[in-house]
Scaffold this motif. Structure first.
Motif, short mmCIF file in Angstrom:
data_model
loop_
_atom_site.label_atom_id
_atom_site.label_comp_id
_atom_site.label_asym_id
_atom_site.label_seq_id
_atom_site.Cartn_x
_atom_site.Cartn_y
_atom_site.Cartn_z
N ILE A 227 1.16 -1.40 -0.07
CA ILE A 227 0.02 -0.25 -0.05
C ILE A 227 1.17 1.61 0.20
O ILE A 227 0.37 2.23 0.09
CB ILE A 227 -0.80 -0.04 0.93
CG1 ILE A 227 -0.27 -0.55 2.47
CG2 ILE A 227 -1.51 -1.21 0.82
CD1 ILE A 227 -1.56 -0.24 3.91
N GLY A 228 2.58 1.42 -0.46
CA GLY A 228 2.50 2.54 -0.30
C GLY A 228 2.45 2.50 -2.22
O GLY A 228 1.78 2.50 -2.22
N LEU A 229 3.13 4.16 -1.67
CA LEU A 229 2.65 4.95 -2.85
C LEU A 229 4.53 5.83 -3.94
O LEU A 229 5.15 5.49 -2.94
CB LEU A 229 2.41 6.11 -2.41
CG LEU A 229 0.65 6.28 -1.39
CD1 LEU A 229 0.10 7.84 -0.97
CD2 LEU A 229 -0.24 5.11 -2.26
N ARG A 232 6.71 8.75 -2.89
CA ARG A 232 5.87 9.15 -1.72
C ARG A 232 6.69 8.38 -0.34
O ARG A 232 5.67 6.76 -0.59
CB ARG A 232 4.47 9.28 -1.03
CG ARG A 232 4.31 10.22 -0.33
CD ARG A 232 2.58 9.90 -0.23
NE ARG A 232 1.97 10.63 0.55
CZ ARG A 232 1.60 12.48 0.97
NH1 ARG A 232 2.40 12.88 -0.28
NH2 ARG A 232 1.06 12.47 2.47
N PRO A 233 7.29 8.58 0.91
CA PRO A 233 7.23 7.38 2.30
C PRO A 233 6.51 7.20 2.46
O PRO A 233 5.72 8.21 2.82
CB PRO A 233 8.29 8.46 2.77
CG PRO A 233 9.01 9.58 2.35
CD PRO A 233 8.17 9.94 0.92
N ASP A 238 -0.72 7.98 5.51
CA ASP A 238 -1.38 8.33 3.73
C ASP A 238 -2.35 6.59 4.44
O ASP A 238 -3.17 7.04 3.72
CB ASP A 238 -0.23 8.13 2.91
CG ASP A 238 0.31 8.84 3.17
OD1 ASP A 238 -0.02 10.25 3.33
OD2 ASP A 238 1.77 8.68 2.90
N ASN A 239 -1.86 5.97 5.68
CA ASN A 239 -2.43 4.19 5.00
C ASN A 239 -3.78 3.61 5.74
O ASN A 239 -3.97 2.85 6.26
CB ASN A 239 -0.70 3.27 5.18
CG ASN A 239 -0.78 3.37 3.37
OD1 ASN A 239 -1.10 3.60 2.31
ND2 ASN A 239 0.81 3.75 3.68
N GLY A 268 9.40 2.25 2.30
CA GLY A 268 9.83 2.90 3.89
C GLY A 268 10.44 1.26 4.39
O GLY A 268 10.64 0.17 3.29
N SER A 269 10.79 1.48 5.58
CA SER A 269 11.83 0.27 5.73
C SER A 269 10.89 -0.74 6.44
O SER A 269 8.99 0.02 7.06
CB SER A 269 12.36 0.54 6.72
OG SER A 269 12.07 1.49 7.94
N PHE A 270 11.00 -2.13 6.77
CA PHE A 270 10.35 -3.19 7.22
C PHE A 270 9.50 -2.34 8.92
O PHE A 270 8.81 -2.62 9.32
CB PHE A 270 11.05 -4.23 7.10
CG PHE A 270 10.26 -5.53 8.20
CD1 PHE A 270 10.23 -6.90 7.20
CD2 PHE A 270 9.97 -5.31 8.70
CE1 PHE A 270 9.38 -7.41 7.32
CE2 PHE A 270 9.18 -6.82 9.14
CZ PHE A 270 9.42 -7.97 8.19
#
Length: 308
Positions: A227-229, A232-233, A238-239, A268-270
């Motif tokens: 669900i990342g964009l 954009r971090p 956002d989520n 993003g990082s884990f």
């Protein structure tokens, strides 16, 4: 039970391992860059094996993982299955496998029987393509889920005891709902939350309606991941709504969290992603959180503990 921030075991329901220098992944070749929802993915064209994964996941208690096919050379689908079983034997992970299977291939029936015979294979994935935008879907463009030959292959999943991992954007879920209705004994595991990339009010409303309609089928579940964009971090701001609405729609018995690593390392990082998941659901009873992070993945993928 007292509500709290989840600190229990995690079974990651969706990730990849690869060695691009030696494995035949066409999209990971040095001179290839395909259109990708996160943009330029050059940084993940590197070796990624269990030691790399568990280093990324070190702040979280990952106990088992599920490997998802990574678009290996389509002319050699069992090559990837052989490879990942060697990885599992050497490292003790992954603990279940979603294999590649081209359901519209002439030898689909034979291939599914072979894949199902591997120790860790629980499901297969074949991205069905189709409309790249909601408008094109509305105009009548269809996916392979409406193709007779593809459906003949899909029909063989039940016989082989296999689930189907579905990766398709939300505007194709009306086709997936019909697929679920026509094959009620085959579990569909929706990948990446129906790909809610359009975060406009209209886009989110349409995603929500499509997911709600799809979730009416009893033989469908969802993975909250991917669900990342683009550019954009990853952030909980956002989520959070996407996460919570997905759980509200499907319930805590039919949803599970997943990293999609190393792909989602592009946004993003884990730790950022899983800390975000934990923050989003910290108000749920702890036993419900445990289902989302662990129990459901084990149940649907029947993970095996491979450690001596």
């Amino acid at each position: 039970m007292t509500k709290q921030y989840y600190d229990g075991p995690i079974v990651d329901a969706h990730h990849h391992f690869w060695e691009p220098a030696v494995n035949p992944h066409p999209w990971l070749a040095d001179d290839v860059l395909i259109p990708f929802r996160y943009g330029d993915y050059t940084s993940i064209k590197r070796e990624y094996l269990p030691p790399d994964y568990f280093k990324d996941a070190a702040k979280h208690h990952v106990v088992e993982t599920v490997y998802i096919d990574a678009e290996w050379d389509p002319t050699d689908p069992t090559g990837e299955t052989e490879y990942i079983h060697r990885v599992a034997k050497h490292f003790g992970a992954p603990n279940a496998v979603v294999a590649q299977a081209w359901l519209d291939a002439e030898n689909a029936a034979e291939l599914l029987a072979v894949q199902a015979n591997y120790q860790l294979v629980r499901s297969v994935r074949h991205k069905p393509g189709g409309a790249a935008t909601p408008q094109r879907a509305a105009d009548g463009e269809r996916t392979l889920m409406c193709d007779d030959r593809w459906l003949q292959g899909y029909a063989k999943l039940e016989k082989n005891g296999l689930h189907f991992d579905l990766q398709t954007p939300w505007w194709n879920l009306h086709e997936a709902k019909r697929l679920a209705a026509d094959f009620p004994n085959t579990l569909i595991i929706l990948n990446h939350t129906g790909l809610p990339s359009d975060r406009s009010a209209e886009g989110l409303a349409n995603w929500h309606q499509a997911m709600t309609n799809f979730a009416e089928m009893p033989n469908v579940v969802v993975k909250i991941s991917g669900i990342g964009l683009a550019d954009r971090p990853w952030s909980i701001e956002d989520n959070r709504w996407i996460i919570n609405e997905t759980i509200s729609i499907f319930g805590t018995d039919r949803a599970m969290f997943a990293s999609n690593f190393p792909v989602d390392s592009l946004c993003g990082s884990f730790d950022t992603i899983f800390s975000g998941f934990k923050l989003a659901v910290r108000e749920l009873p702890y036993e419900e959180q445990h289902k989302l992070f662990c129990t459901n993945s084990r149940k649907y993928y029947r993970t095996q503990n491979l450690k001596p």
